[in-house]
Design an enzyme around this catalytic site. Structure first.
Site, PDB file in Angstrom:
ATOM      1  N   CYS A 101       0.827  -1.199   0.000  1.00 18.16           N
ATOM      2  CA  CYS A 101       0.000   0.000   0.000  1.00 18.16           C
ATOM      3  C   CYS A 101       0.866   1.255   0.000  1.00 18.16           C
ATOM      4  O   CYS A 101       1.539   1.552  -0.974  1.00 18.16           O
ATOM      5  CB  CYS A 101      -0.955  -0.063   1.194  1.00 18.16           C
ATOM      6  SG  CYS A 101      -2.328   1.086   1.140  1.00 18.16           S
ATOM      7  N   HIS A 102       0.886   2.015   1.100  1.00 18.16           N
ATOM      8  CA  HIS A 102       1.717   3.212   1.230  1.00 18.16           C
ATOM      9  C   HIS A 102       3.101   2.896   1.797  1.00 18.16           C
ATOM     10  O   HIS A 102       3.918   3.795   1.950  1.00 18.16           O
ATOM     11  CB  HIS A 102       1.019   4.245   2.120  1.00 18.16           C
ATOM     12  CG  HIS A 102      -0.143   4.918   1.462  1.00 18.16           C
ATOM     13  ND1 HIS A 102      -1.365   4.309   1.334  1.00 18.16           N
ATOM     14  CD2 HIS A 102      -0.263   6.133   0.886  1.00 18.16           C
ATOM     15  CE1 HIS A 102      -2.199   5.130   0.716  1.00 18.16           C
ATOM     16  NE2 HIS A 102      -1.554   6.249   0.424  1.00 18.16           N
TER      17      HIS A 102
END
Length: 175
Positions: A101-102
């Site tokens: 994800c991030h």
């Protein structure tokens, strides 16, 4: 294998909990590392985790791999030079890195993505390109035999599968 986990408050709950459960079931040891030794909470409020060690207490050479869950946690942590330097040393030592994800935001700040194949959450894909990475909008991307990335919680099963393959190779080569 000893896995360093970089995270702080606002991590994506399921990205940490599902992956951590799978790694632990395979016998791997996870060490939660953050800037302060405290209990941290996921952004959904479903998971709370006790930090095991602060960034000042750890040495990258003491770990076999690095795991960076997503959420807002990576963006918060990448403002700390000690966190960024820790991640950079793990990458330079060619140890396995798992970022979902991030999570790759810490790797962007560490400036270790030039020429690497990678994926991440849609909103950071342009940042990854600007960091010199080859970005793919796929559920999981494995690069160079030591970097596994995924985009979002829906990708967790394939993220775990590919991460476990790298960990198994490391265990086999250490026998």
């Amino acid at each position: 294998m000893k896995i360093a986990v970089l995270m702080t408050d606002m991590f994506e709950d399921v990205e940490y909990t599902d992956s951590a459960k799978a790694f632990k079931e395979d016998g791997h040891e996870l060490t939660i590392i953050s800037t302060d030794k405290k209990e941290i909470t996921g952004k959904q409020g479903d998971a709370s985790v006790q930090v095991d060690q602060t960034i000042n207490q750890v040495d990258p050479d003491d770990f076999d791999a690095l795991f960076i869950p997503g959420g807002f946690s990576p963006d918060i942590l990448r403002a700390d030079d000690r966190i960024v330097e820790f991640a950079k040393k793990i990458v330079y030592r060619e140890k396995p890195v798992f970022a979902i994800c991030h999570g790759p935001q810490i790797l962007i700040t560490a400036d270790v993505l030039k020429g690497r194949n990678i994926t991440g959450f849609k909103s950071i894909q342009m940042d990854l390109k600007l960091a010199g990475a080859n970005v793919f909008d796929e559920p999981v991307v494995v690069c160079g035999g030591n970097l596994v990335t995924s985009r979002q919680p829906d990708d967790i099963p394939v993220f775990i599968e590919e991460s476990k393959k790298l960990l198994k190779q490391g265990v086999t080569s250490n026998v």
